[in-house]
Write a protein that holds these residues in place. Structure first.
Motif, short mmCIF file in Angstrom:
data_model
loop_
_atom_site.label_atom_id
_atom_site.label_comp_id
_atom_site.label_asym_id
_atom_site.label_seq_id
_atom_site.Cartn_x
_atom_site.Cartn_y
_atom_site.Cartn_z
N ARG A 1 0.73 -1.03 -0.11
CA ARG A 1 -0.11 -0.20 -0.01
C ARG A 1 0.94 1.12 -0.18
O ARG A 1 0.60 2.31 -0.63
N GLU A 2 2.09 1.19 0.62
CA GLU A 2 2.97 2.40 0.77
C GLU A 2 3.44 2.53 -0.53
O GLU A 2 3.66 3.91 -0.73
N ILE A 3 4.09 1.68 -1.29
CA ILE A 3 4.64 1.95 -2.42
C ILE A 3 3.70 2.28 -3.57
O ILE A 3 3.99 3.04 -4.31
N LYS A 4 2.49 1.66 -3.38
CA LYS A 4 1.55 2.38 -4.27
C LYS A 4 1.28 3.69 -4.21
O LYS A 4 1.19 4.59 -5.16
N ASN A 5 1.34 4.21 -2.88
CA ASN A 5 1.01 5.72 -2.56
C ASN A 5 2.50 6.44 -3.02
O ASN A 5 2.31 7.70 -3.55
N ILE A 6 3.71 5.76 -2.94
CA ILE A 6 4.93 6.72 -3.26
C ILE A 6 5.18 6.78 -4.95
O ILE A 6 5.29 7.61 -5.35
N ILE A 7 4.83 5.76 -5.60
CA ILE A 7 5.14 5.72 -6.98
C ILE A 7 3.75 6.15 -7.80
O ILE A 7 2.73 5.41 -7.75
N PRO A 8 3.73 7.06 -8.30
CA PRO A 8 2.51 7.74 -9.11
C PRO A 8 2.37 6.91 -10.15
O PRO A 8 3.19 6.37 -10.90
N GLY A 9 1.26 6.47 -10.51
CA GLY A 9 0.70 5.88 -11.55
C GLY A 9 0.43 4.47 -11.64
O GLY A 9 0.28 3.63 -12.52
N ILE A 10 0.77 3.85 -10.45
CA ILE A 10 0.74 2.43 -10.38
C ILE A 10 -0.52 1.76 -9.64
O ILE A 10 -0.95 2.43 -8.66
N ASN A 11 -1.23 0.67 -10.19
CA ASN A 11 -2.23 0.02 -9.28
C ASN A 11 -1.76 -0.80 -8.24
O ASN A 11 -0.68 -1.02 -8.13
N LEU A 12 -2.68 -1.45 -7.74
CA LEU A 12 -2.15 -2.39 -6.40
C LEU A 12 -1.34 -3.44 -7.04
O LEU A 12 -0.54 -4.13 -6.40
#
Length: 97
Positions: free
Chosen positions: A46-57
């Motif tokens: 979840r944190e990586i999803k928030n850090i990297i713009p434009g990627i989904n879960l």
């Protein structure tokens, strides 16, 4: 013919110590996810999803499972340290390059 002793003048200049180059302080850092605690995987995704713009879960899950991977590049030292601490608090092992 001289035996042993002093070197000819031409060789003495070549043997003089070379000035050391000053090492420039590093100003850009990359934050790299090395490995993670399996119990913290969901929070880390979840944190990586928030850090990297434009990627989904799903992409974030593949990213985390593909460790070691660079999370972000070109960060200043303060931002890199902050991101490193955030990920380490979630159970990841992180390095700065």
């Amino acid at each position: 013919m001289p035996v042993g002793g002093a070197a000819p003048a031409g060789q003495a200049a070549a043997a003089a110590p070379v000035e050391e180059e000053k090492v420039a302080e590093k100003t850009e850092f990359s934050v790299k996810l090395e490995k993670f605690d399996a119990a913290a995987k969901a929070k880390l995704i979840r944190e990586i999803k928030n850090i990297i713009p434009g990627i989904n879960l799903v992409e974030a899950k593949k990213f985390v499972e593909g460790a070691p991977k660079v999370v972000k590049e070109g960060l200043n030292k303060e931002d890199a340290e902050k991101l490193k601490k955030t990920l380490e608090d979630l159970g990841a092992t992180v390095s700065l390059d």
